[in-house]
Enzyme design. Structure first.
Site, PDB file in Angstrom:
ATOM      1  N   ASP A1356      90.031  -6.560 104.200  1.00 49.35           N
ATOM      2  CA  ASP A1356      89.889  -5.781 105.482  1.00 49.35           C
ATOM      3  C   ASP A1356      89.574  -6.498 106.783  1.00 49.35           C
ATOM      4  O   ASP A1356      88.484  -7.212 106.728  1.00 49.35           O
ATOM      5  CB  ASP A1356      89.284  -4.401 104.946  1.00 49.35           C
ATOM      6  CG  ASP A1356      89.006  -3.851 106.249  1.00 49.35           C
ATOM      7  OD1 ASP A1356      90.029  -2.995 106.463  1.00 49.35           O
ATOM      8  OD2 ASP A1356      87.838  -3.478 106.940  1.00 49.35           O
ATOM      9  N   GLU A1393      94.290  -8.762 106.297  1.00 47.88           N
ATOM     10  CA  GLU A1393      94.694  -7.975 107.352  1.00 47.88           C
ATOM     11  C   GLU A1393      94.260  -8.725 108.689  1.00 47.88           C
ATOM     12  O   GLU A1393      93.141  -8.615 108.973  1.00 47.88           O
ATOM     13  CB  GLU A1393      93.752  -6.586 107.467  1.00 47.88           C
ATOM     14  CG  GLU A1393      94.222  -5.510 108.522  1.00 47.88           C
ATOM     15  CD  GLU A1393      93.226  -4.290 108.487  1.00 47.88           C
ATOM     16  OE1 GLU A1393      93.819  -3.344 108.984  1.00 47.88           O
ATOM     17  OE2 GLU A1393      92.310  -4.373 107.975  1.00 47.88           O
TER      18      GLU A1393
END
Length: 1679
Positions: A1356, A1393
């Site tokens: 993330d 990401e």
């Protein structure tokens, strides 16, 4: 508007913009961040637009054209529903021909079209729109109701709302001095002008003066309504203006966008003064002068401010008859008044730099008073239909933050309308404040002088009405009589039924006179019922008479010199403290110096209030912040050597029993030290009264968050109704001649009681100077004697001080009246100099400062108690731990023997009555602090003190003073075990390094050990965390900056859940920066552990140590918290580490194999473990719904769908109830996604079935992985290493890293006082490339691979992992490289990401070492826009479906390194993407401001909804596809694109909807996935080239083309033809013949109904042409 702190990049960019730095001169670091010159120009334009700068004076003039700049600005303003930019009217109105009226009409239409509420329009925009269009809230609702009544027509054509909007502006007030300005006419408009209009226009053009008063108003208004002129509201630097009532203010939301002018308005309202020029206001606010002029101009435009101006200046004629006096005339007549600041600074000349001759201050004929109130007073004034005249005052005070002196007369007049009115319920509390406010204002305006009989009647009537209530008579009217044998005291002349209580009663609040009863748990609410049903007949006084100059006789020290002198006149402003707190401290200081001589505060003030400093104006309010805390009580008690028994309990402790002074008490008063409120306890400034039976529970609830002051009360201290008795004494106590007022007589007490009270007050006045405004609260207590006789029948009662409050208590009209009487009697406001008050408050400040410094947590007293230190000076004021008054080891009433009898408890209470000592108990140690030196003389010398037990002292220390000092300390320290009857006391916290070897032993009856005997070894530094070694269990934790570490253990055999604490010796238990200890005979499982860690307190250095918190070990492999997900009954559950060395290794099975699926074959399914099976429609046993085992039960669905990898939303331990820690707009939400990690090693324990806890969670997670692997499905974890759950410094949630070593684990801005950097958007950023943190992350990843057999990780906000320790981007981040090169992780898929919330966007540029794949955000955006039908997207669409070679064709990267997704967890679902134009996030509690606005979504209608969803599925070609759970059946979140906090059907998989749509939408999804897996053309390992793809396109530059077709070539001839039509019409295409003798078969046509929309084997009959339907796609296969 609250702004997020700027990132480092933002600060550098802002600096470069201000310096107008060109691209070529930018630092390389910024060029790397911005990536291109165009991006730099965009940032420049964006900055200038947000600051509302004129094009010709800002940097934007160098990078864009003027017209483009203003067009972009107007688009930005419309998008944000912002205020019209009047200061840019020269271009916007004149050149662009955008009138404010048309601007607001378009704004209102957009809001209506999008069906947004009226409240979505910001307040200033709404007010201006109301002024011009006449459309307010009611009109808006009426129009919307008319539109919605047309139903279908409204849905199809939103423009019908525009037809209901006005076509011309409504009439509004135009001031004579406003300027009339012309727009650029068209020839047609010019021809239509009348002769009068032509003449007017010529006059505007030719004459310099363009003031409205010079023209025919009807002609000008006509031109304005046709948009041919606009009005300028000029404000110049030397202008003055004053704020008036905010008529027409709309109380909508504040703006969420940046607008420096709007933000200045609130500050302008507060600091404005009719005697200060605009330039002086800019100096006060340190604001940009041009922006301040624009803000003042807008306030004048809306009528909220009045320009103080001579009409002659408009007409260029100074001799106009009837013109008012100018300011210079008024100033010339002013007399002088001694400044309150003169004696502070010692020299009146020093005022010259802060208040000139035109300001009220030293040179003004009136003294200026600021009466500071809080926001609650506006609620009390807003009484609706009860007193509608007060509403405008309330709105002005709340929004502007100020009511100036010109409004006070009107306010008092409106308040007088409440006279004679009877109120009930809550309205009485409102009325009390209204009555008090009027009383205080009139007292202040009169200068504290009763000038006529009317004023005396006011006071008398207030007294009469207050005492007319037989339920709540105030103490000011009582008469006390002594009646032996009866504790009830009645007023003479009244029988039992009619009598009123002679004292003020409290039940739950120090101000509550009567209480109907208690609630179930015995805690009484703190509701003020003082002056209940109070009403006033006070006749309205003439406001003008208050400012008349009169000659009065003043008694006092100066009477002999000037017995007759002029009465001082006062002007009063009301200021709202919250508005003052929003000003910068320096601004507030300038405001106080410029405008005010005296500041008077209400009681109580909120803790956020900013108080005047010692060099500011005279302050009749709290002298310092500590005076609003229990510190003030300790100073009061110690100074006058009197007060109730007081116990201080330390924050963070959990009491298992009450210490003796509290054990067995009937009731107790409690205060939290910092004012925090938990469950209604602690936050009341008057204290909470709780029953003794629930005291332990109440204290433990409060001690988690604050230290607590407790005052226990016996049953003799209460009246027959169980209520305490208090009396409020108004201040000042001194008269004008210096004598002590006879308060007892003034309050109407009997002679005997009056003498006692006056004696007490005289003693108090002699010991502490209180020459101020406020009151002292006295408490009536039973007077015990040490003889041991406690009969209530013969003993007397006494009054002792309970508290002192500074300011005006508006909650009590009677008390306010009494204080005003004392102000009048003392001539407080009429003295020549207030130096006496200043000196008294300075003395009190010093006492508070000294006590706080001495006894705060890091003060000398604490060091003396906790360290091996010899006292270098005599005991201080509050400390005398060798007093000899009580030996805790031998006294039968000590806590060891539980003080079971009431006799013993009262004896102990009497001994420690606070006039003698204050007790402190921190859960382990009970300390005694002497309050007065008189008792020190009676103490036994330390050398002679009898020792009841010996201390094991080393021989060389036996005769030293240090050893004696240690014995002395031990005598005053009691360590409690779980039950209170063991007397084995560890003294480690006192003695230091070798303390654990010395134990104080004393046998007591029935001694039993609650703590097991443990063998302790130094331990070893590695591995970190908990490990099993030969001689026991080893604990090791890293903390570079810690100075003390304590291991806290909770063992399974301790049923009470208590913790054993072991202090680690830095000389024995520390290696480098790692603290360690080994313990033998500990349980091998089920034990809980954590750490208390202390260290430097320097926040500016980045430290956040707090030893009161038990922290989770960062390396804990299991974490125990609450057992059930979302269990609100345990929302404050503590999280602790655990371990399990008992369980057998998990059985993975003999035939177990890892799937090891090639990356180009992956089809990823993003899912949430809980949401997947939590819904009842899953049909699972409730015990396993939402658990790891629930996933196993639903694996058949995954196989039917065809995916081969699941990407699980975070499964590391997190606190789903983190939003419930304190009241906030999101406290209704439950963190369902889990992006708030507590620990990086432990699986989420509440995903275990049936509340199984961490041990079952670990096992069941492995069972889930094993089952998925058995089905050929890989497990990829979504991991959050960019931030943790610990939030920020504003609302911290310290559970681990913050308290272990904040400076190591988090990125800090050391140039900004060690503030946390926030690149994650969640308040903190993990310092990922620090060696220690990097090792933690690598160890965590290895743990999940080796222990749990996971197959990969999605990181993330992975751009955070590419930042250095200072937050700057790194070209070769060590952590990213280490993950790519690690041997254990070599088989894993690693996906980034590639962006973060700090603007580091690395799509296609993420450091990869040929290993890292990326979430392709550009794929998502380009695919969405093309299929939606946006123009100019065909080329980008082709690039994305071909594998994004522009991003990834470098080094050895492959198409599968692009993870292609259209939908992910954070955003719209696929169904919502084609069903909503805008997000609908109101349920998130953030006002719709969360979630992205760039969704590229389209409500395409029901007819093409399914068709469009299928089109997106067809776009998954080259690269690794990823889909979101639920999209296979069309899950909706009802337009919410940020549903992280909803544990409801918004996120839960709806299995009944899947069943209902299995034959159409689900079937299409499933077939498409299987078709991809069986056709290698969609799983290319290399990027496409001219040999394997043919693009059927001749004109790529056609901007309007929305059709794309291409053929993928197979070397065996099995070609595939695809076409995508995003037009709204059919496209007829020619299709080339397939190779060889093959024919085309139609596999997909999304425009055909199911099941013919997808035919896996293909439908024959395809000819050389094909009509591709609107918004559809086709796929043909050559067979």
């Amino acid at each position: 508007m609250q702004h997020a702190p700027p990132t480092m990049e933002e600060q550098l960019i802002l600096k470069a913009v201000k310096e107008e730095c060109p691209w070529d001169s930018l630092p390389k670091r910024l060029q790397a961040t911005l990536s291109s010159k165009e991006e730099w120009h965009r940032r420049i334009i964006e900055h200038c637009i947000k600051k509302r700068l004129q094009w010709n004076t800002c940097f934007a003039r160098k990078v864009c054209r003027e017209s483009e700049y203003y067009e972009d600005m107007m688009r930005y303003l419309r998008k944000n529903l912002a205020l019209f930019p009047y200061h840019l009217a020269e271009y916007v109105c004149r050149v662009m021909r955008i009138s404010p009226f048309r601007y607001y009409c378009d704004m209102i239409f957009e809001v209506m079209k999008n069906e947004q509420p009226y409240d979505s329009i910001p307040n200033f925009s709404a007010a201006d729109a109301l002024r011009l269009t006449g459309i307010g809230r009611n009109e808006f609702i009426d129009i919307m109701n008319k539109c919605r009544s047309k139903k279908i027509m409204w849905k199809l054509n939103k423009s019908i709302a525009k037809e209901l909007l006005p076509i011309q502006p409504v009439d509004f007030v135009i001031e004579p001095w406003w300027g009339v300005c012309l727009v650029n006419f068209t020839l047609e408009e010019f021809k239509k002008l009348s002769e009068e209009e032509m003449a007017t226009i010529d006059k505007v053009c030719k004459e310099e003066g363009n003031s409205f008063i010079l023209f025919d108003p009807d002609i000008v208004k006509g031109l304005f309504k046709r948009g041919l002129v606009y009005f300028d509201v000029p404000v110049y630097p030397d202008d003055r203006f004053k704020v008036s009532r905010l008529e027409g203010f709309v109380s909508n939301r504040e703006q969420s966008y940046e607008d420096p002018i709007e933000e200045l308005l609130y500050a302008v309202f507060v600091v404005s003064s009719e005697n200060a020029t605009v330039a002086e206001l800019a100096t006060t606010l340190q604001a940009d002068l041009l922006q301040l002029q624009a803000a003042a101009s807008f306030a004048c435009r809306l009528g909220w401010a009045v320009k103080v101006i001579d009409p002659a200046s408009i007409l260029q004629d100074a001799s106009i008859p009837g013109s008012p006096r100018t300011l210079s005339d008024e100033n010339a007549s002013r007399a002088t008044l001694s400044s309150a600041n003169m004696f502070i600074d010692g020299d009146a000349a020093q005022q010259g730099d802060v208040s000139g001759t035109e300001n009220y201050g030293p040179s003004s004929s009136h003294a200026r008073v600021a009466f500071v109130v809080d926001a609650n007073i506006t609620s009390y004034l807003m009484m609706g239909s009860v007193s509608p005249g007060l509403k405008s005052h309330a709105v002005t005070l709340y929004e502007a933050g100020k009511l100036d002196h010109a409004s006070i007369a009107d306010l008092c007049k409106d308040l007088s309308t409440l006279e004679g009115t009877k109120f009930e319920g809550e309205l009485q509390e409102f009325a009390n404040h209204a009555f008090s406010l009027r009383c205080v204002l009139e007292c202040l305006q009169s200068g504290g002088v009763a000038t006529d009989v009317k004023a005396e009647e006011v006071c008398n009537k207030m007294g009469i009405y207050a005492s007319s209530n037989d339920e709540a008579t105030l103490i000011a009217d009582i008469t006390l009589t002594d009646k032996p044998g009866n504790s009830d005291i009645k007023e003479p002349g009244l029988d039992k039924d009619e009598s009123t209580s002679s004292v003020m009663h409290l039940e739950g609040s120090v101000l509550t006179e009567s209480a109907s009863g208690s609630n179930d748990d015995g805690i009484f609410s703190a509701t003020s019922s003082e002056d209940k049903n109070f009403s006033s007949d006070i006749s309205e006084s003439d406001p003008n008479s208050q400012n008349d100059e009169k000659m009065i006789l003043v008694e006092g020290p100066n009477t002999g010199r000037d017995p007759l002198r002029r009465r001082k006149k006062y002007r009063v402003d009301i200021l709202r403290c919250e508005s003052l707190a929003s000003l910068a401290p320096a601004t507030l200081d300038r405001l106080y110096h410029r405008d005010y001589d005296i500041v008077v505060s209400m009681v109580p003030l909120p803790p956020s209030s900013i108080l005047p400093g010692p060099t500011g104006p005279i302050n009749f309010g709290p002298p310092s912040y500590s005076s609003m805390t229990p510190w003030m009580k300790l100073v009061l008690y110690s100074t006058i050597a009197s007060g109730p028994l007081s116990i201080v309990l330390m924050k963070g402790q959990c009491l298992r029993l009450l210490p003796a002074p509290l054990a067995g008490c009937e009731k107790a008063l409690i205060w939290s030290w910092d004012g925090s409120t938990i469950g209604g306890l602690g936050g009341k400034f008057e204290g909470n009264l709780v029953k003794g039976s629930i005291l332990l529970h109440c204290l433990n609830s409060l001690l988690k968050y604050s230290a607590v002051l407790v005052q226990p009360l016996s049953r003799y201290d209460l009246d027959e109704s169980g209520r305490i008795m208090t009396m409020d004494i108004p201040l000042p106590l001194n008269n004008s001649d210096g004598s002590i007022a006879r308060i007892g007589k003034e309050l109407g007490l009997c002679e005997e009681e009056s003498l006692k009270l006056n004696s007490l007050l005289t003693d108090l006045a002699n010991k502490i100077e209180l020459w101020t405004v406020g009151y002292i609260r006295l408490l009536k207590l039973f007077k015990e004697r040490e003889s041991g006789h406690f009969s209530a029948d013969v003993e007397k009662y006494e009054w002792v001080p309970l508290s002192v409050e500074f300011g005006m208590p508006l909650f009590s009209p009677k008390l306010c009246n009494n204080i005003c009487k004392r102000v009048v009697s003392s001539q407080l406001l009429q003295t020549d100099s207030l130096s006496e008050h200043h000196e008294a408050m300075q003395s009190l400040r010093k006492k508070l400062r000294d006590v706080c410094a001495e006894y705060q947590a890091t003060g000398p007293a604490a060091k003396l108690l906790y360290q091996k230190e010899q006292p270098k000076e005599p005991p201080r004021q509050l400390m005398n731990y060798a007093s000899g008054r009580w030996n805790p080891l031998v006294d039968p009433s000590s806590p060891i023997s539980r003080a079971s009898s009431e006799h013993q408890r009262l004896k102990l209470t009497n001994r420690h009555r606070c006039r003698t000592e204050v007790l402190s108990f921190d859960g382990s140690i009970l300390r005694s602090y002497a309050l007065t030196p008189v008792y020190e003389a009676a103490t036994r010398p330390i050398e002679e003190a009898p020792h009841v037990s010996s201390v094991k002292v080393e021989p060389d220390e036996a005769n030293s003073r240090e050893a004696s000092t240690r014995v002395e300390v031990v005598e005053e320290i009691i360590m409690y075990d779980a039950r209170g009857d063991s007397v084995k006391h560890r003294t480690a916290s006192v003695y230091g390094q070798r303390a654990q070897e010395r134990v104080l032993e004393e046998e007591a009856p029935e001694v039993s050990e609650a703590t097991p005997s443990l063998k302790i070894f130094p331990g070893q530094a590695f591995p970190l965390g908990v490990s099993e070694v030969d001689n026991g269990i080893n604990f090791a934790i890293f903390s570079q900056h810690a100075t003390a570490v304590t291991l806290c253990l909770s063992l399974p055999e301790r049923l009470d859940g208590g913790m054993m604490e072991l202090a680690l010796d830095p000389h024995v238990n520390k290696t480098g920066d790692i603290w360690h200890i080994c313990i033998e005979d500990l349980p091998r499982s089920n034990a809980l552990y954590g750490y208390r860690i202390d260290g430097p307190r320097g926040w500016h250095q980045g430290h956040r140590f707090d030893s009161s918190i038990v922290l989770i070990d960062p390396y804990a492999k299991l974490v125990e918290g609450r057992r059930y997900f979302g269990d609100f009954s345990n929302k404050f559950s503590r999280f602790l580490g655990s371990y399990d060395f008992d369980s057998l290794p998990f059985d993975w099975g003999e035939n177990y194999e890892l799937p090891n699926i090639p990356e180009n074959d992956l089809v990823i399914y993003e899912m949430n473990v809980r949401a997947y099976t939590m819904d009842e429609s899953s049909g699972l046993d409730p015990k396993i719904r939402g658990s790891y085992l629930g996933v196993i039960e639903k694996i058949p669905h995954l196989l039917e769908l065809g995916i081969n990898a699941v990407e699980l939303l975070p499964v590391f331990e997190f606190d789903e109830l983190e939003f419930q820690r304190f009241p906030n707009p999101r406290d209704h939400m439950i963190n369902t996604w889990g992006y708030s990690t507590i620990n990086f090693f432990a699986p989420m324990s509440r995903y275990a079935s049936d509340g199984g806890g961490p041990f079952n969670a670990s096992r069941e997670f492995k069972e889930m992985v094993k089952a998925l692997h058995g089905a050929g499905i890989e497990v990829i974890l979504d991991v959050v290493y960019n931030h943790t759950n610990e939030v920020d410094d504003a609302n911290p949630y310290p559970t681990s890293f913050r308290g272990v070593d904040n400076k190591v684990y988090y990125m800090l801005d050391m140039n900004n006082n060690g503030q946390l950097l926030n690149f994650s958007g969640c308040g903190n950023t993990l310092n990922c490339n620090h060696p220690v943190v990097m090792e933690l992350i690598i160890d965590s990843l290895r743990h999940w691979v080796t222990e749990y057999h996971v197959d990969g990780f999605r990181f993330d906000l992975a751009s955070v992992l590419c930042r250095g320790t200072d937050g700057s981007p790194l070209n070769a981040p060590p952590l990213i490289r280490a993950i790519a090169k690690d041997a254990v992780l070599s088989r894993c898929k690693i996906i980034s990401e590639p962006w973060d919330c700090g603007g580091l966007y690395l799509v296609g540029r993420f450091p990869n070492w040929d290993r890292w794949a990326e979430w392709n955000g550009k794929y998502r955006d380009d695919i969405r826009r093309f299929i939606k039908g946006d123009s100019g997207m065909k080329g980008s669409f082709a690039t994305r479906v071909a594998g994004s070679a522009d991003l990834y064709k470098m080094n050895k990267r492959k198409p599968y390194h692009s993870v292609n997704f259209v939908i992910a967890h954070d955003g719209f679902t696929l169904y919502d993407l084609v069903s909503y134009n805008f997000k609908h996030n109101d349920a998130n509690g953030e006002g719709g401001n969360d979630g992205t606005n760039d969704n590229f979504s389209w409500n395409c209608g029901f007819e093409v909804n399914l068709q469009q969803r299928c089109n997106f599925v067809c776009a998954y070609k080259q690269g690794t596809p990823m889909m979101l759970m639920g999209d296979e059946y069309g899950h909706t979140r009802y337009g919410n694109n940020n549903s992280y906090g909803h544990d409801t059907i918004i996120n839960h998989f709806q299995w009944e909807q899947l069943d209902a749509r299995r034959s159409n939408h689900f079937r299409f999804f499933s077939e498409a996935i299987k078709f991809r897996r069986t056709h290698h053309l969609f799983r290319q390992e290399n990027f496409l080239n001219k040999d394997n793809v043919t693009w059927h396109e001749d004109n790529w530059d056609n901007y309007d083309s929305k059709f794309l077709a291409f053929t993928l070539h197979d070397h065996n001839g099995a070609d595939i033809y695809l076409a995508f039509n995003a037009h709204d019409y059919f496209v007829r295409v020619s299709i080339a013949r397939p190779p060889g003798k093959r024919s085309w078969f139609r596999v997909v046509d999304t425009s055909i109904e199911s099941p013919d929309d997808f035919v896996p084997d293909g439908a024959p009959g395809i000819r050389s042409t094909y009509n591709v339907a609107p918004y559809s796609s086709i796929l043909l296969e050559a067979k």
